[in-house]
Design a protein around this motif. Structure first.
Motif, PDB file in Angstrom:
ATOM      1  N   ALA A  92     -25.072 -21.552  14.965  1.00  0.00           N
ATOM      2  CA  ALA A  92     -26.371 -21.656  15.629  1.00  0.00           C
ATOM      3  C   ALA A  92     -27.514 -21.381  14.655  1.00  0.00           C
ATOM      4  O   ALA A  92     -28.545 -22.070  14.661  1.00  0.00           O
ATOM      5  CB  ALA A  92     -26.433 -20.687  16.805  1.00  0.00           C
ATOM      6  N   ALA A 140     -30.512 -23.939  13.554  1.00  0.00           N
ATOM      7  CA  ALA A 140     -31.919 -23.542  13.686  1.00  0.00           C
ATOM      8  C   ALA A 140     -32.646 -23.657  12.344  1.00  0.00           C
ATOM      9  O   ALA A 140     -33.817 -24.041  12.292  1.00  0.00           O
ATOM     10  CB  ALA A 140     -32.012 -22.113  14.219  1.00  0.00           C
ATOM     11  N   LEU A 179     -27.990 -27.127  19.019  1.00  0.00           N
ATOM     12  CA  LEU A 179     -28.809 -26.091  19.652  1.00  0.00           C
ATOM     13  C   LEU A 179     -28.816 -26.248  21.167  1.00  0.00           C
ATOM     14  O   LEU A 179     -28.883 -25.259  21.912  1.00  0.00           O
ATOM     15  CB  LEU A 179     -30.243 -26.139  19.101  1.00  0.00           C
ATOM     16  N   ARG A 185     -27.637 -23.404  23.715  1.00  0.00           N
ATOM     17  CA  ARG A 185     -28.442 -22.937  24.844  1.00  0.00           C
ATOM     18  C   ARG A 185     -27.605 -22.945  26.129  1.00  0.00           C
ATOM     19  O   ARG A 185     -27.673 -22.003  26.931  1.00  0.00           O
ATOM     20  CB  ARG A 185     -29.674 -23.836  24.983  1.00  0.00           C
ATOM     21  N   MET A 237     -31.399 -18.859   7.389  1.00  0.00           N
ATOM     22  CA  MET A 237     -32.274 -19.362   8.446  1.00  0.00           C
ATOM     23  C   MET A 237     -33.713 -18.903   8.254  1.00  0.00           C
ATOM     24  O   MET A 237     -34.657 -19.702   8.319  1.00  0.00           O
ATOM     25  CB  MET A 237     -31.746 -18.913   9.811  1.00  0.00           C
ATOM     26  N   VAL A 250     -35.448 -19.799  17.918  1.00  0.00           N
ATOM     27  CA  VAL A 250     -34.016 -19.846  18.228  1.00  0.00           C
ATOM     28  C   VAL A 250     -33.244 -18.979  17.245  1.00  0.00           C
ATOM     29  O   VAL A 250     -32.354 -18.204  17.628  1.00  0.00           O
ATOM     30  CB  VAL A 250     -33.503 -21.299  18.184  1.00  0.00           C
ATOM     31  N   GLY A 251     -33.587 -19.099  15.957  1.00  0.00           N
ATOM     32  CA  GLY A 251     -32.913 -18.287  14.946  1.00  0.00           C
ATOM     33  C   GLY A 251     -33.118 -16.806  15.185  1.00  0.00           C
ATOM     34  O   GLY A 251     -32.186 -15.998  15.001  1.00  0.00           O
ATOM     35  N   ALA A 253     -36.334 -24.036  13.510  1.00  0.00           N
ATOM     36  CA  ALA A 253     -36.531 -23.470  14.847  1.00  0.00           C
ATOM     37  C   ALA A 253     -36.439 -21.954  14.755  1.00  0.00           C
ATOM     38  O   ALA A 253     -35.418 -21.343  15.115  1.00  0.00           O
ATOM     39  CB  ALA A 253     -35.496 -24.031  15.820  1.00  0.00           C
ATOM     40  N   CYS A 260     -37.031 -21.228   7.366  1.00  0.00           N
ATOM     41  CA  CYS A 260     -38.149 -21.223   8.309  1.00  0.00           C
ATOM     42  C   CYS A 260     -39.405 -20.594   7.705  1.00  0.00           C
ATOM     43  O   CYS A 260     -40.348 -20.257   8.433  1.00  0.00           O
ATOM     44  CB  CYS A 260     -37.766 -20.494   9.595  1.00  0.00           C
TER      45      CYS A 260
END
Length: 775
Positions: free
Chosen positions: A122, A126, A101, A105, A163, A134-135, A131, A167
């Motif tokens: 990515a 995440a 990550l 970035r 993702m 970010v996702g 995260a 999450c």
């Protein structure tokens, strides 16, 4: 350390360009050769080229050298998207998701445009780090750059679904999945597993069924072992055995039934569904039998109450060389407690002590819970007292156990001890708080109940169970204003138990009309009464001798199909007998498919109450010939019937027969016999019986003989007995009145005046009589 710098030769450069032109191999060159290639690239000035740097990053990553992969990446001053993707993949393969990550970035900050290879890497990183922001940003640029459409879009969408599910944002995962035009097995597996992992097992099963249907029509991907794992896990959680068997058959049909993953999940599913036979068949096929798998199998046998098989498996596990953990021991103790198998429970406790497995608080709590279920509160208290370390559950189990056993004094004593032990750190859970309030209710301990109420407010424990207990406590303590206030506040979440708490409180304190009025309000608000409600209101009708109202409730019982409920039928028998309708009561009694000892007692008592001693004796004899044996209350009822009819000989025989049932006579039995003997003129025999009692006679026993003395004008004995009655219960106005009447019969007016002065000195006043009329 950086690679060495050998001289660049035409042969070395040839190797370098061949490495660059070759497709990415499944296996990189040997590590020494890779280092030489890297050294040549550095000396020849090619290491900064993005294409060559990407090749080195990929090779180092495949060799398990993520540090050198990062070093190779850093040689390029202007990395392109392909090189960034290579670095992301290197970190991802090394499971270094934080670095992945971080690289992502930096890539976004560099201005490099993410591709359909960037987004899945990515999003996956995440997902592993939960995260979500970010996702979500990956999702945003995927929409912006059109990565969700065209070639490679399925992989991007699938990774985003995965993702969101990881999450715990199931709604977003499902929404994105439903928007997908094409779905591969990864997308289907992501949405199914995501729903199941986040507790929406039903929805996950729905998607799995949809996937199988689409695959069967030839238009979609077929489930793989991972997909079936989630589906079988959902079946286990939901207890859907039939669906689990269907999935089992499907795995066999698809040729994935032998997969290690599927076998393990099938075993778990059958264990959770308590299918011990199926779980036992799959158990030998498990690749690894650890404590967790043994616990699953043994737990299934425990839940089915198969104590013998449980202990056999426990011994077999010990022979395999595995040592049980506290979870397994607690599971077995819980199963033994639920089975009420006292012998096996104590035997397993001995095994725990012999193997030194009892040091855990979890095991100690499981032992306490087991003995509480056995109703062996003394043993549970011993285990509790032996623990130097106790948690909140330890205290709660004992408090709840005492309350359920009716040991309310011990329940409140332990609650106070818990308060004193923890002071400001005092923590009381819902169960122990409700038990404490219930014990306060039964003992009339208003102050302590108010303290528990304050604690519930302080800790924001506003669950309906607490409110129900508080309503019952305040009501039984006569504080109906507070009880009604709590009842009103709980309007939006009132259930039948809430109504029952207030109705039973009214009935308990003799406010039967209020109980029936509240029952009517309950029906108007479309709340369906349960058996406890009906028993309470039928009892209120009995107390009021409200026959017509009782008949209305009886009709409701019939319409609701509750006529077979033993407790309700018993309360109807009681109501009709108290209203003088013995024939109707006997009809209900005879029509009952099942009768308990309370039913027999109520019917016998009803006959005795109305002077039908012959029918009472016949029914008692019938009871003795059946499977239900009389208890102490039965003998009290039949002795009372003999007393009403003056059947002295029968009463004497029945009083003696109590010993044959190993029943000890209590004060009420003696009072009944004294009444029977006294009314029939056997005053001396009655007094001799009192003097020979193995227990101390109370004012009720002496008062009964005093009434008989008054009836038969035996002044001398009456005066002697009256003094003992008053000494036993100086606050009872009835004894003074009987003494006064006795003195009046002997025209001893001076003694009457002295007696009145004595009543004043003791603060005793004559009670006011009252009667009721059913209008």
């Amino acid at each position: 350390m950086p690679p060495s710098r050998p001289p660049s030769t035409p042969n070395a450069l040839g190797l370098l360009y061949r490495f660059l032109a070759s497709p990415s191999p499944a296996a990189p060159p040997p590590f020494p050769a890779l280092l030489r290639l890297h050294a040549v690239a550095v000396t020849s000035g090619l290491s900064s080229r993005p294409d060559f740097a990407a090749k080195l990053v990929s090779a180092y990553s495949s060799s398990g050298r993520p540090g050198l992969a990062t070093f190779a990446f850093s040689a390029s001053p202007c990395p392109d998207t392909f090189l960034w993707n290579s670095l992301l993949r290197s970190h991802h393969c090394a499971s270094d998701f934080a670095s992945a990550l971080s690289a992502h970035r930096r890539m976004r900050a560099s201005g490099a445009r993410p591709s359909r290879f960037t987004a899945p890497l990515a999003a996956s990183a995440a997902a592993e780090l939960a995260a979500l922001p970010v996702g979500s940003s990956v999702h945003a640029y995927s929409v912006k750059f059109g990565l969700l459409y065209g070639d490679g879009s399925v992989a991007v969408s699938s990774s985003l679904v995965y993702m969101y599910a990881r999450c715990s944002s199931v709604g977003d995962a499902v929404k994105l999945f439903d928007e997908m035009g094409d779905r591969d097995v990864v997308a289907w597996t992501a949405v199914v597993s995501g729903c199941v992992r986040n507790g929406e097992c039903g929805k996950g099963m729905g998607y799995l069924v949809q996937m199988v249907r689409v695959a069967g029509d030839g238009g979609g991907a077929r489930p793989n072992a991972r997909t079936m794992e989630s589906g079988l896990e959902a079946c286990g959680v939901l207890g859907e055995l039939s669906a689990g068997r269907c999935l089992h058959g499907y795995t066999v049909k698809e040729g994935i039934g032998d997969s290690t993953l599927v076998v393990s999940t099938l075993f778990s599913m059958y264990s959770k569904c308590d299918m011990t036979e199926d779980a036992s068949i799959l158990f030998p096929e498990l690749p690894e039998k650890d404590v967790v798998t043994w616990t699953s199998l043994i737990g299934a046998y425990c839940r089915r109450g198969l104590a013998g098989e449980t202990m056999e498996l426990f011994q077999e596990m010990g022979k395999s060389g595995l040592q049980p953990d506290e979870v397994l021991v607690g599971c077995i103790l819980s199963g033994l407690g639920n089975s009420r198998n006292v012998h096996n429970g104590k035997a397993f406790h001995a095994v725990i002590m012999r193997r030194n497995l009892g040091d855990s608080v979890l095991i100690a709590n499981a032992l306490i819970s087991m003995y509480v279920k056995f109703e062996l509160l003394d043993t549970a208290s011993t285990v509790f007292g032996m623990r130097h370390q106790r948690d909140a559950e330890s205290w709660s189990l004992m408090v709840v156990g005492y309350c359920k056993a009716g040991l309310d004094v011990k329940c409140l004593d332990l609650y106070r001890e818990m308060q004193c032990t923890y002071h400001d750190e005092f923590v009381c859970d819902i169960n122990s708080l409700v038990s404490t309030i219930s014990s306060c209710s039964r003992l009339g301990k208003l102050r302590l109940g108010q303290s528990a109420h304050c604690y519930s407010i302080k800790r924001l424990l506003d669950e309906s169970s607490v409110a129900n207990a508080l309503i019952g406590m305040y009501g039984r303590c006569g504080k109906f204003d507070i009880a009604c206030k709590i009842f009103g506040v709980a309007k939006l979440r009132r259930d039948v138990i809430t109504w029952n708490a207030l109705i039973s409180s009214y009935s308990h304190l003799g406010r039967s009309n209020d109980a029936l009025s509240l029952y009517d309000q309950m029906l108007r608000e479309d709340v369906k009464p349960n058996s406890a409600t009906l028993i309470t209101v039928i009892s209120a009708c009995a107390n009021l001798s409200a026959l017509e109202r009782g008949k209305q409730i009886h009709s409701y019982v019939k319409n609701m199909g509750l006529g077979s409920d033993v407790s309700i039928s018993t309360s109807l028998v009681d109501m009709y007998t108290k209203c003088g309708q013995l024939s109707i009561a006997r009809g209900i009694f005879d029509s009952m498919l099942q009768q308990d000892v309370v039913t027999w007692n109520v019917m016998i008592s009803g006959y005795g109450m109305h002077g039908e001693a012959k029918q009472a004796l016949e029914l008692f004899n019938e009871m003795e010939g059946g499977r239900i044996k009389p208890n102490s209350i039965t003998f009290l009822a039949i002795l009372s019937a003999c007393c009403h009819a003056g059947l002295v000989d029968e009463g004497r025989k029945l009083f003696t027969r109590m010993g044959g049932y190993r029943l000890e006579s209590n004060l009420k039995h003696y009072a009944c016999m004294v009444d029977l003997l006294g009314k029939s003129g056997h005053l001396q025999e009655a007094e001799d019986m009192i003097l020979a009692m193995p227990i101390e006679p109370d004012g009720g026993v002496w008062g009964t003989l005093l009434s008989a003395c008054k009836m038969h004008d035996n002044f001398e004995m009456g005066l002697r007995v009256a003094k003992k009655a008053v000494a036993s219960d100086p606050g009872n106005d009835g004894y003074y009145i009987l003494m006064s009447n006795t003195y009046g019969s002997a025209e001893k007016w001076g003694e009457i005046e002295k007696l009145r002065d004595k009543m004043k000195n003791h603060g005793v006043e004559k009670g006011v009589g009252w009667s009721t009329v059913d209008v």
